[in-house]
Design an enzyme around this catalytic site. Structure first.
Site, PDB file in Angstrom:
ATOM      1  CB  SER A 212      -0.894   0.023   1.246  1.00  0.00           C
ATOM      2  OG  SER A 212      -1.746   1.149   1.217  1.00  0.00           O
TER       3      SER A 212
ATOM      4  CE1 TYR B 297      -3.432  -2.781   5.656  1.00  0.00           C
ATOM      5  CE2 TYR B 297      -3.379  -0.418   5.249  1.00  0.00           C
ATOM      6  CZ  TYR B 297      -3.513  -1.713   4.781  1.00  0.00           C
ATOM      7  OH  TYR B 297      -3.721  -1.943   3.439  1.00  0.00           O
TER       8      TYR B 297
HETATM    9  N1  LIG Z   1      -8.941  -1.972   0.326  1.00  0.00           N
HETATM   10  C1  LIG Z   1      -8.060  -1.032   0.100  1.00  0.00           C
HETATM   11  O1  LIG Z   1      -8.409   0.145  -0.101  1.00  0.00           O
HETATM   12  C2  LIG Z   1      -6.606  -1.360   0.093  1.00  0.00           C
HETATM   13  C3  LIG Z   1      -5.692  -0.316  -0.136  1.00  0.00           C
HETATM   14  C4  LIG Z   1      -4.330  -0.617  -0.155  1.00  0.00           C
HETATM   15  C5  LIG Z   1      -3.899  -1.912   0.013  1.00  0.00           C
HETATM   16  N2  LIG Z   1      -4.812  -2.902   0.233  1.00  0.00           N
HETATM   17  C6  LIG Z   1      -4.304  -4.276   0.398  1.00  0.00           C
HETATM   18  O2  LIG Z   1      -5.035  -5.141  -0.418  1.00  0.00           O
HETATM   19  C7  LIG Z   1      -5.061  -6.455   0.177  1.00  0.00           C
HETATM   20  C8  LIG Z   1      -6.485  -6.984   0.178  1.00  0.00           C
HETATM   21  O3  LIG Z   1      -7.286  -6.136   0.967  1.00  0.00           O
HETATM   22  P1  LIG Z   1      -8.877  -6.045   0.825  1.00  0.00           P
HETATM   23  O4  LIG Z   1      -9.221  -4.617   0.944  1.00  0.00           O
HETATM   24  O5  LIG Z   1      -9.342  -6.819  -0.349  1.00  0.00           O
HETATM   25  O6  LIG Z   1      -9.317  -6.761   2.176  1.00  0.00           O
HETATM   26  P2  LIG Z   1     -10.522  -7.768   2.521  1.00  0.00           P
HETATM   27  O7  LIG Z   1     -11.651  -7.622   1.572  1.00  0.00           O
HETATM   28  O8  LIG Z   1     -10.788  -7.577   3.971  1.00  0.00           O
HETATM   29  O9  LIG Z   1      -9.837  -9.194   2.253  1.00  0.00           O
HETATM   30  C9  LIG Z   1      -8.822  -9.721   3.057  1.00  0.00           C
HETATM   31  C10 LIG Z   1      -8.657 -11.177   2.702  1.00  0.00           C
HETATM   32  O10 LIG Z   1      -7.602 -11.737   3.503  1.00  0.00           O
HETATM   33  C11 LIG Z   1      -8.089 -12.961   4.064  1.00  0.00           C
HETATM   34  N3  LIG Z   1      -7.379 -13.292   5.294  1.00  0.00           N
HETATM   35  C12 LIG Z   1      -7.253 -12.535   6.409  1.00  0.00           C
HETATM   36  N4  LIG Z   1      -6.526 -13.187   7.320  1.00  0.00           N
HETATM   37  C13 LIG Z   1      -6.180 -14.381   6.778  1.00  0.00           C
HETATM   38  C14 LIG Z   1      -5.427 -15.496   7.240  1.00  0.00           C
HETATM   39  N5  LIG Z   1      -4.895 -15.513   8.469  1.00  0.00           N
HETATM   40  N6  LIG Z   1      -5.249 -16.541   6.416  1.00  0.00           N
HETATM   41  C15 LIG Z   1      -5.794 -16.539   5.184  1.00  0.00           C
HETATM   42  N7  LIG Z   1      -6.536 -15.514   4.688  1.00  0.00           N
HETATM   43  C16 LIG Z   1      -6.716 -14.457   5.480  1.00  0.00           C
HETATM   44  C17 LIG Z   1      -9.561 -12.683   4.304  1.00  0.00           C
HETATM   45  O11 LIG Z   1     -10.243 -13.886   4.545  1.00  0.00           O
HETATM   46  P3  LIG Z   1     -11.757 -13.921   5.129  1.00  0.00           P
HETATM   47  O12 LIG Z   1     -12.653 -13.689   3.949  1.00  0.00           O
HETATM   48  O13 LIG Z   1     -11.856 -15.292   5.681  1.00  0.00           O
HETATM   49  O14 LIG Z   1     -11.841 -12.842   6.169  1.00  0.00           O
HETATM   50  C18 LIG Z   1      -9.910 -12.008   2.987  1.00  0.00           C
HETATM   51  O15 LIG Z   1     -10.041 -12.976   1.971  1.00  0.00           O
HETATM   52  C19 LIG Z   1      -4.419  -6.306   1.554  1.00  0.00           C
HETATM   53  O16 LIG Z   1      -3.093  -6.751   1.498  1.00  0.00           O
HETATM   54  C20 LIG Z   1      -4.468  -4.813   1.803  1.00  0.00           C
HETATM   55  O17 LIG Z   1      -3.437  -4.389   2.662  1.00  0.00           O
HETATM   56  C21 LIG Z   1      -6.136  -2.652   0.278  1.00  0.00           C
END
Ligand SMILES: NC(=O)c1ccc[n+]([C@@H]2O[C@H](COP(=O)([O-])OP(=O)(O)OC[C@H]3O[C@@H](n4cnc5c(N)ncnc54)[C@H](OP(=O)(O)O)[C@@H]3O)[C@@H](O)[C@H]2O)c1
Length: 272
Positions: free
Chosen positions: A148, A172
Protein backbone atom coordinates in the site's frame (compact mmCIF):
# COMPACT_ATOMS: atom_id res chain seq x y z
CA UNK A 1 -3.76 -35.75 0.68
CA UNK A 2 -1.33 -34.17 -1.82
CA UNK A 3 -2.75 -31.29 -3.80
CA UNK A 4 -3.14 -32.60 -7.30
CA UNK A 5 -2.75 -30.06 -10.06
CA UNK A 6 -5.39 -30.32 -12.77
CA UNK A 7 -4.45 -33.37 -14.84
CA UNK A 8 -3.41 -31.40 -17.90
CA UNK A 9 -1.43 -28.64 -16.15
CA UNK A 10 2.02 -29.94 -16.96
CA UNK A 11 1.43 -31.13 -20.50
CA UNK A 12 -0.44 -28.11 -21.73
CA UNK A 13 2.07 -25.58 -20.38
CA UNK A 14 -0.59 -24.13 -18.15
CA UNK A 15 0.58 -21.35 -15.82
CA UNK A 16 -0.38 -21.81 -12.18
CA UNK A 17 -1.09 -18.89 -9.85
CA UNK A 18 -1.73 -18.96 -6.10
CA UNK A 19 -3.61 -16.01 -4.56
CA UNK A 20 -3.95 -15.57 -0.79
CA UNK A 21 -7.03 -13.90 0.69
CA UNK A 22 -9.00 -14.58 -2.48
CA UNK A 23 -12.35 -14.38 -0.69
CA UNK A 24 -11.80 -10.67 -0.03
CA UNK A 25 -12.64 -7.66 -2.19
CA UNK A 26 -9.34 -7.24 -4.02
CA UNK A 27 -8.10 -10.85 -3.72
CA UNK A 28 -11.17 -12.27 -5.41
CA UNK A 29 -10.92 -9.74 -8.24
CA UNK A 30 -7.21 -10.60 -8.64
CA UNK A 31 -7.99 -14.33 -8.79
CA UNK A 32 -10.81 -13.77 -11.28
CA UNK A 33 -8.76 -11.56 -13.59
CA UNK A 34 -5.87 -14.04 -13.57
CA UNK A 35 -8.32 -16.89 -14.22
CA UNK A 36 -9.50 -14.93 -17.25
CA UNK A 37 -6.06 -15.32 -18.84
CA UNK A 38 -5.66 -18.17 -21.34
CA UNK A 39 -4.08 -21.47 -20.17
CA UNK A 40 -4.05 -20.51 -16.51
CA UNK A 41 -4.88 -22.37 -13.33
CA UNK A 42 -5.71 -20.34 -10.22
CA UNK A 43 -5.61 -21.64 -6.65
CA UNK A 44 -7.43 -19.56 -4.04
CA UNK A 45 -5.59 -19.86 -0.72
CA UNK A 46 -8.21 -19.01 1.92
CA UNK A 47 -9.00 -19.60 5.57
CA UNK A 48 -12.78 -19.98 5.28
CA UNK A 49 -13.87 -23.10 3.41
CA UNK A 50 -17.41 -21.99 2.67
CA UNK A 51 -16.43 -18.55 1.36
CA UNK A 52 -13.61 -20.10 -0.67
CA UNK A 53 -15.90 -22.66 -2.32
CA UNK A 54 -18.36 -19.88 -3.19
CA UNK A 55 -15.59 -17.73 -4.69
CA UNK A 56 -14.38 -20.68 -6.79
CA UNK A 57 -17.91 -21.26 -8.14
CA UNK A 58 -18.37 -17.58 -8.96
CA UNK A 59 -14.99 -17.26 -10.71
CA UNK A 60 -15.59 -20.38 -12.80
CA UNK A 61 -19.00 -19.05 -13.78
CA UNK A 62 -17.66 -15.59 -14.62
CA UNK A 63 -14.61 -16.72 -16.60
CA UNK A 64 -15.58 -20.13 -17.97
CA UNK A 65 -12.18 -21.36 -16.72
CA UNK A 66 -12.64 -24.64 -14.86
CA UNK A 67 -9.06 -24.67 -13.63
CA UNK A 68 -9.94 -22.76 -10.46
CA UNK A 69 -9.80 -24.40 -7.04
CA UNK A 70 -9.22 -23.51 -3.43
CA UNK A 71 -6.93 -24.63 -0.65
CA UNK A 72 -7.31 -23.90 3.03
CA UNK A 73 -4.54 -22.04 4.79
CA UNK A 74 -4.22 -19.66 7.70
CA UNK A 75 -1.33 -17.46 6.60
CA UNK A 76 -0.90 -16.08 10.13
CA UNK A 77 0.29 -19.52 11.29
CA UNK A 78 3.61 -20.84 10.05
CA UNK A 79 2.59 -24.49 10.47
CA UNK A 80 -0.44 -23.95 8.25
CA UNK A 81 1.64 -22.26 5.52
CA UNK A 82 4.31 -24.97 5.70
CA UNK A 83 1.65 -27.67 5.49
CA UNK A 84 0.17 -26.13 2.32
CA UNK A 85 3.62 -25.93 0.70
CA UNK A 86 4.43 -29.51 1.71
CA UNK A 87 1.18 -30.78 0.15
CA UNK A 88 1.64 -28.79 -3.04
CA UNK A 89 2.26 -30.81 -6.19
CA UNK A 90 3.00 -29.51 -9.65
CA UNK A 91 4.23 -26.13 -10.85
CA UNK A 92 3.78 -22.68 -9.33
CA UNK A 93 4.52 -19.71 -11.55
CA UNK A 94 2.89 -16.85 -9.65
CA UNK A 95 2.39 -16.27 -5.93
CA UNK A 96 0.21 -13.29 -5.02
CA UNK A 97 0.46 -12.35 -1.33
CA UNK A 98 -2.71 -10.39 -0.61
CA UNK A 99 -4.36 -11.65 2.63
CA UNK A 100 -4.38 -9.07 5.41
CA UNK A 101 -6.33 -7.96 8.49
CA UNK A 102 -6.82 -4.75 10.47
CA UNK A 103 -8.54 -5.64 13.78
CA UNK A 104 -9.51 -2.61 15.85
CA UNK A 105 -8.31 -4.19 19.04
CA UNK A 106 -4.93 -5.83 19.49
CA UNK A 107 -5.28 -9.56 18.89
CA UNK A 108 -2.82 -12.42 18.94
CA UNK A 109 -2.63 -15.69 17.02
CA UNK A 110 -2.70 -18.96 19.00
CA UNK A 111 1.11 -18.78 18.85
CA UNK A 112 0.99 -15.41 20.64
CA UNK A 113 1.98 -13.17 17.69
CA UNK A 114 0.17 -9.87 17.19
CA UNK A 115 -2.24 -10.60 14.38
CA UNK A 116 -1.50 -7.77 11.89
CA UNK A 117 2.20 -8.58 12.09
CA UNK A 118 1.46 -12.32 11.84
CA UNK A 119 -0.90 -12.02 8.86
CA UNK A 120 0.21 -8.96 6.90
CA UNK A 121 3.96 -9.39 7.38
CA UNK A 122 4.91 -12.90 8.50
CA UNK A 123 2.15 -14.32 6.29
CA UNK A 124 3.91 -12.83 3.24
CA UNK A 125 7.33 -13.84 4.55
CA UNK A 126 6.34 -17.44 5.32
CA UNK A 127 4.49 -17.92 2.01
CA UNK A 128 7.53 -16.81 0.01
CA UNK A 129 9.87 -18.93 2.11
CA UNK A 130 7.67 -22.02 1.99
CA UNK A 131 7.03 -21.77 -1.76
CA UNK A 132 10.55 -20.82 -2.86
CA UNK A 133 11.45 -24.37 -3.92
CA UNK A 134 8.22 -24.65 -5.96
CA UNK A 135 8.85 -21.26 -7.57
CA UNK A 136 12.45 -22.26 -8.35
CA UNK A 137 11.31 -25.40 -10.13
CA UNK A 138 8.84 -23.39 -12.24
CA UNK A 139 11.19 -20.46 -12.98
CA UNK A 140 10.92 -17.97 -14.51
CA UNK A 141 8.36 -17.30 -11.82
CA UNK A 142 7.22 -14.37 -9.75
CA UNK A 143 5.88 -13.07 -6.47
CA UNK A 144 3.52 -10.10 -6.22
CA UNK A 145 3.16 -8.55 -2.78
CA UNK A 146 0.01 -6.48 -2.40
CA UNK A 147 1.21 -3.61 -0.22
CA UNK A 148 0.00 0.00 0.00
CA UNK A 149 0.97 3.64 -0.31
CA UNK A 150 -0.55 3.88 3.19
CA UNK A 151 2.66 2.83 4.91
CA UNK A 152 5.23 4.08 7.39
CA UNK A 153 6.47 4.44 10.98
CA UNK A 154 7.79 0.90 11.22
CA UNK A 155 9.51 0.32 14.56
CA UNK A 156 11.94 -2.58 14.29
CA UNK A 157 12.18 -2.68 18.07
CA UNK A 158 8.41 -2.99 18.50
CA UNK A 159 7.03 -5.00 15.58
CA UNK A 160 4.14 -6.35 17.66
CA UNK A 161 3.02 -3.21 19.47
CA UNK A 162 4.13 -4.38 22.87
CA UNK A 163 5.69 -1.04 23.86
CA UNK A 164 3.43 1.31 21.91
CA UNK A 165 -0.31 1.58 22.45
CA UNK A 166 -1.95 -0.54 19.73
CA UNK A 167 -3.73 1.43 17.06
CA UNK A 168 -4.98 -0.56 14.07
CA UNK A 169 -4.12 2.20 11.63
CA UNK A 170 -0.53 2.47 12.92
CA UNK A 171 -0.10 -1.29 12.99
CA UNK A 172 -1.44 -1.45 9.43
CA UNK A 173 0.87 1.29 8.10
CA UNK A 174 3.79 -0.48 9.72
CA UNK A 175 2.79 -3.81 8.18
CA UNK A 176 2.49 -2.35 4.68
CA UNK A 177 5.89 -0.68 5.01
CA UNK A 178 7.23 -4.08 6.01
CA UNK A 179 5.70 -5.71 2.90
CA UNK A 180 7.58 -3.24 0.72
CA UNK A 181 10.83 -3.85 2.62
CA UNK A 182 10.47 -7.63 2.41
CA UNK A 183 9.92 -7.26 -1.33
CA UNK A 184 13.42 -5.78 -1.60
CA UNK A 185 14.89 -8.42 0.72
CA UNK A 186 13.46 -11.38 -1.20
CA UNK A 187 14.09 -9.85 -4.63
CA UNK A 188 17.79 -9.77 -3.86
CA UNK A 189 17.83 -13.33 -2.53
CA UNK A 190 15.74 -14.87 -5.34
CA UNK A 191 17.06 -12.99 -8.36
CA UNK A 192 19.64 -15.62 -9.29
CA UNK A 193 16.88 -18.25 -9.43
CA UNK A 194 14.93 -16.14 -11.95
CA UNK A 195 12.17 -15.43 -9.44
CA UNK A 196 11.03 -11.81 -9.44
CA UNK A 197 9.48 -10.16 -6.39
CA UNK A 198 7.57 -6.89 -6.74
CA UNK A 199 5.17 -4.90 -4.58
CA UNK A 200 2.30 -2.60 -5.43
CA UNK A 201 -0.50 -0.46 -4.14
CA UNK A 202 -3.73 -1.96 -5.47
CA UNK A 203 -6.29 0.86 -5.26
CA UNK A 204 -8.65 2.25 -2.64
CA UNK A 205 -11.47 -0.25 -2.36
CA UNK A 206 -14.26 -0.51 0.18
CA UNK A 207 -13.68 -3.79 2.05
CA UNK A 208 -13.73 -5.36 5.51
CA UNK A 209 -10.09 -4.32 5.81
CA UNK A 210 -10.47 -0.68 4.73
CA UNK A 211 -13.75 -0.25 6.64
CA UNK A 212 -12.08 -1.46 9.82
CA UNK A 213 -9.52 1.33 9.32
CA UNK A 214 -12.36 3.83 8.91
CA UNK A 215 -11.98 4.19 5.14
CA UNK A 216 -14.32 3.58 2.23
CA UNK A 217 -12.81 3.44 -1.25
CA UNK A 218 -13.37 5.08 -4.62
CA UNK A 219 -12.12 2.19 -6.75
CA UNK A 220 -14.02 -0.95 -7.69
CA UNK A 221 -12.41 -4.29 -6.70
CA UNK A 222 -11.60 -4.82 -10.39
CA UNK A 223 -9.82 -1.47 -10.56
CA UNK A 224 -7.99 -2.35 -7.33
CA UNK A 225 -6.87 -5.65 -8.83
CA UNK A 226 -5.49 -4.20 -12.05
CA UNK A 227 -1.94 -3.34 -10.90
CA UNK A 228 -1.38 -6.63 -8.99
CA UNK A 229 -2.68 -8.56 -12.01
CA UNK A 230 -0.51 -6.54 -14.40
CA UNK A 231 2.53 -7.56 -12.32
CA UNK A 232 1.30 -11.16 -12.16
CA UNK A 233 0.74 -11.69 -15.88
CA UNK A 234 2.57 -9.08 -17.97
CA UNK A 235 6.28 -9.31 -18.90
CA UNK A 236 7.08 -6.27 -16.73
CA UNK A 237 6.41 -8.33 -13.59
CA UNK A 238 9.14 -10.78 -14.61
CA UNK A 239 11.59 -8.29 -16.04
CA UNK A 240 11.56 -6.03 -12.99
CA UNK A 241 12.33 -7.16 -9.47
CA UNK A 242 12.46 -5.49 -6.06
CA UNK A 243 10.29 -2.61 -7.30
CA UNK A 244 7.18 -0.89 -6.00
CA UNK A 245 4.32 0.15 -8.31
CA UNK A 246 1.21 2.32 -8.12
CA UNK A 247 -1.30 2.50 -10.99
CA UNK A 248 1.02 0.42 -13.18
CA UNK A 249 3.89 2.86 -12.73
CA UNK A 250 7.06 2.33 -10.77
CA UNK A 251 7.37 4.61 -7.75
CA UNK A 252 10.63 4.96 -5.83
CA UNK A 253 10.27 3.27 -2.44
CA UNK A 254 12.25 4.90 0.39
CA UNK A 255 11.55 1.94 2.68
CA UNK A 256 13.16 -0.54 0.29
CA UNK A 257 16.16 1.77 -0.11
CA UNK A 258 16.93 1.62 3.63
CA UNK A 259 19.15 -1.43 3.34
CA UNK A 260 20.06 -1.69 6.99
CA UNK A 261 16.42 -1.76 8.09
CA UNK A 262 15.51 -4.17 5.27
CA UNK A 263 18.12 -6.63 6.55
CA UNK A 264 17.01 -6.00 10.15
CA UNK A 265 13.38 -6.77 9.30
CA UNK A 266 14.28 -9.89 7.30
CA UNK A 267 16.34 -11.20 10.21
CA UNK A 268 13.59 -10.35 12.69
CA UNK A 269 11.07 -12.33 10.60
CA UNK A 270 13.42 -15.32 10.54
CA UNK A 271 13.17 -15.51 14.33
CA UNK A 272 9.42 -16.33 14.28
N1 LIG B 1 -8.94 -1.97 0.33
C1 LIG B 1 -8.06 -1.03 0.10
O1 LIG B 1 -8.41 0.14 -0.10
C2 LIG B 1 -6.61 -1.36 0.09
C3 LIG B 1 -5.69 -0.32 -0.14
C4 LIG B 1 -4.33 -0.62 -0.15
C5 LIG B 1 -3.90 -1.91 0.01
N2 LIG B 1 -4.81 -2.90 0.23
C6 LIG B 1 -4.30 -4.28 0.40
O2 LIG B 1 -5.04 -5.14 -0.42
C7 LIG B 1 -5.06 -6.46 0.18
C8 LIG B 1 -6.49 -6.98 0.18
O3 LIG B 1 -7.29 -6.14 0.97
P1 LIG B 1 -8.88 -6.04 0.83
O4 LIG B 1 -9.22 -4.62 0.94
O5 LIG B 1 -9.34 -6.82 -0.35
O6 LIG B 1 -9.32 -6.76 2.18
P2 LIG B 1 -10.52 -7.77 2.52
O7 LIG B 1 -11.65 -7.62 1.57
O8 LIG B 1 -10.79 -7.58 3.97
O9 LIG B 1 -9.84 -9.19 2.25
C9 LIG B 1 -8.82 -9.72 3.06
C10 LIG B 1 -8.66 -11.18 2.70
O10 LIG B 1 -7.60 -11.74 3.50
C11 LIG B 1 -8.09 -12.96 4.06
N3 LIG B 1 -7.38 -13.29 5.29
C12 LIG B 1 -7.25 -12.53 6.41
N4 LIG B 1 -6.53 -13.19 7.32
C13 LIG B 1 -6.18 -14.38 6.78
C14 LIG B 1 -5.43 -15.50 7.24
N5 LIG B 1 -4.90 -15.51 8.47
N6 LIG B 1 -5.25 -16.54 6.42
C15 LIG B 1 -5.79 -16.54 5.18
N7 LIG B 1 -6.54 -15.51 4.69
C16 LIG B 1 -6.72 -14.46 5.48
C17 LIG B 1 -9.56 -12.68 4.30
O11 LIG B 1 -10.24 -13.89 4.55
P3 LIG B 1 -11.76 -13.92 5.13
O12 LIG B 1 -12.65 -13.69 3.95
O13 LIG B 1 -11.86 -15.29 5.68
O14 LIG B 1 -11.84 -12.84 6.17
C18 LIG B 1 -9.91 -12.01 2.99
O15 LIG B 1 -10.04 -12.98 1.97
C19 LIG B 1 -4.42 -6.31 1.55
O16 LIG B 1 -3.09 -6.75 1.50
C20 LIG B 1 -4.47 -4.81 1.80
O17 LIG B 1 -3.44 -4.39 2.66
C21 LIG B 1 -6.14 -2.65 0.28
Amino acid sequence: MPLAPSADVKDAGVRVALVTGATGAIGKAIAQQIAGQPATEVVLACRNEEKAAKAVREIIEATGNCRVRCELVDVSRKASVDSLAARWRGPLHVLVNNAAVTPRRRQETPEGIESQFATNVLGYFWMIQAFTEHLKRSAPSRVVNVASYWAGDLDLADLEFMRRRYDNNEAYRQSKQADRMLTAAFAERLKSYNISVNACHPGDVSSALSNSLGFGGHHTPDEGASTPVWLAVEPVGQRQTGRYFEQMREVRCPFAADRKSVIGLYEACLRF
